[in-house]
Design a protein around this motif. Structure first.
Motif, mmCIF file in Angstrom:
data_model
loop_
_atom_site.group_PDB
_atom_site.id
_atom_site.type_symbol
_atom_site.label_atom_id
_atom_site.label_comp_id
_atom_site.label_asym_id
_atom_site.label_seq_id
_atom_site.Cartn_x
_atom_site.Cartn_y
_atom_site.Cartn_z
ATOM 1 N N ASN A 12 -37.774 1.753 24.653
ATOM 2 C CA ASN A 12 -37.915 0.258 24.333
ATOM 3 C C ASN A 12 -37.801 -0.951 25.388
ATOM 4 O OD1 ASN A 12 -39.009 -1.415 22.148
ATOM 5 N ND2 ASN A 12 -36.774 -2.352 22.360
ATOM 6 N N TYR A 68 -27.565 3.369 24.885
ATOM 7 C CA TYR A 68 -27.284 1.944 24.562
ATOM 8 C C TYR A 68 -26.803 1.911 25.641
ATOM 9 C CZ TYR A 68 -26.709 -2.624 23.542
ATOM 10 O OH TYR A 68 -26.741 -4.715 23.430
ATOM 11 N N ASP A 80 -41.687 -11.450 19.642
ATOM 12 C CA ASP A 80 -41.301 -10.322 19.052
ATOM 13 C C ASP A 80 -42.000 -9.518 18.210
ATOM 14 O OD1 ASP A 80 -37.868 -10.934 17.725
ATOM 15 O OD2 ASP A 80 -38.665 -9.419 16.813
#
Ligand code: NAD
Ligand code: WQD
Length: 343
Positions: free
Chosen positions: A102, A152, A33
């Protein structure tokens, strides 16, 4: 030797609950992470719950060289459960490139490494957002994917396509996408839970923050929907039920029980609840009122959606068994512990 599983986004909300369930089943977990939306002390909290400290690597999966190095270091990985992503719908409209970069690049980097280091199995976090407003309810996996409402949502659709194309071209790789409905609630220890940054956009964190006095009142978005009481309907699912489905999906791949190299399943309870019903359930479960006002609909919201879970029930052999009362009491216990407890 213990089977080693990589959990990306493992200090996040759903990831941390999944790490605990994996440890309960005897798996060794490597968490990766970058802490962009979670805190390092979640590793300590996981250890407090399970008695086992997961391996933790702080790494941005967009960094291809860093990701490669990590795969080189952990040579016993048998599966990847990929949670890491940005997930704020509104923010994705403001900053689409950050979201595409991302969410897409991290998946591509992982798949490249899985091929190179012969890690065959991936479980991927998808979302019921791919269905938009379905024509018929409950929505089955066969319903068409609709044009995304947000960047998204689009990243989830594109990631599913990347997986579908990749398993076709590289049959050594197998993937299961899990389409979550609305995950809420927290682990019964109240040591891990959802940690929204800033003003919560999602319903349940807004309810708990209102109940504890951090927000003046909740706005209920819309009262003129064609639903039981005019407020919008969703399929809320307890995060621990959701977490457990990941272990079942990973084991299906590890044991070669998958029928196709790419499969996808709805993860919900199969029951829809309106916003007002959720508020009521919170009040009943915890014996305290939530101040709210009715306002206009929120742009981009669907009217109602809940899951047909037949395929997940029959093929995965998984069923959600925690109700709205447990979701609301555990969410409240987590909020209280976060604000008033010593954690
Ligand atoms: P979360 O933000 O709590 O967890 C995601 C974790 O990924 C965070 O800890 C964050 O720091 C990390 N991360 C993000 N980008 C990274 C990167 N490039 N490299 C390394 N780490 C990175 O979110 P969550 O609610 O636990 O969601 C997990 C997954 O489930 C996400 O893919 C999300 O899109 C998906 N999902 C969530 C919901 C929901 O309502 N929570 C619903 C459907 C799908
Ligand atoms: C639930 C209901 C709101 C806040 C979002 C993403 C979706 C998925 C899950 C990741 C809706 C109402 C909310 C508030 C309200 N995430 N509401 N007042 O919109 O179903 O889905 O999270 O994949 O992609 O879009 O969840 O929790 O935001 O809203 O009345 O302050 O609560 O209108 O009807 P949603 P949510």
């Amino acid at each position: 030797m213990m089977k080693q599983i990589l959990v990306t986004g493992g200090t996040g909300y759903i990831g941390s609950h999944t790490v605990v369930e994996l440890q309960n089943k005897g798996y060794e977990v490597v968490i990766v992470d970058d802490l962009s939306n979670s805190e390092k002390d979640v590793v300590d909290r996981i250890e407090k719950i399970s008695g086992i400290r997961p391996i933790f690597e702080e790494l941005d999966l967009v960094d291809a060289a860093g990701t490669d190095k990590m795969f080189q270091k952990y040579s016993n990985l048998e599966a990847v459960i990929h949670f890491a992503a940005f997930k704020a719908v509104g923010e994705s409209v403001q900053e689409p490139l950050r979201y595409y970069q991302n969410n897409l690049v991290s998946l591509i980097n992982l798949l490249n490494c899985m091929r190179k280091y012969k890690v065959q199995n991936m479980v991927f976090s998808s979302s019921c957002t791919v269905y938009g407003q379905p024509e018929s309810l409950p929505v089955t996996e066969n319903a068409p994917v609709q044009p995304a409402e947000s960047p998204y949502g689009n990243t989830k659709q594109i990631c599913e396509e990347i997986l579908r194309d990749s398993v076709k071209a590289y049959p050594e790789i197998k993937a299961i996408a899990l389409r979550y409905f609305n995950p809420v609630g927290a682990h019964k220890s109240a040591l891990i839970g959802e940690l929204p940054k800033g003003v919560p956009q999602n319903l349940v964190p807004f309810i708990t923050q209102t109940a504890i006095g951090l927000r003046d009142q909740l706005s209920v978005f819309g009262s003129d929907y064609n639903t039981v009481d005019g407020s919008a309907v969703r399929d809320y699912i307890h995060v621990v039920d959701l977490a457990q489905a990941h272990i079942i999906a990973a084991e299906r791949l590890l044991e070669g029980r998958n029928e196709e190299n790419y499969e996808f399943f709805n993860l919900g309870t199969g029951t829809g609840s309106s916003v007002l019903q959720v508020i009521n359930a919170f009040e009943e479960a915890n014996g305290l009122p939530v101040k709210y006002k009715i306002v206009d609909r929120r742009e981009g919201d669907v009217e109602q959606i809940w899951a047909d879970t037949t395929i997940a029930n029959e093929v995965l052999g998984w069923k959600a068994n925690r109700g709205l009362d447990d979701m609301m009491s555990s969410a409240w216990a987590w909020e209280k512990n976060l604000r008033e407890g010593d954690c």
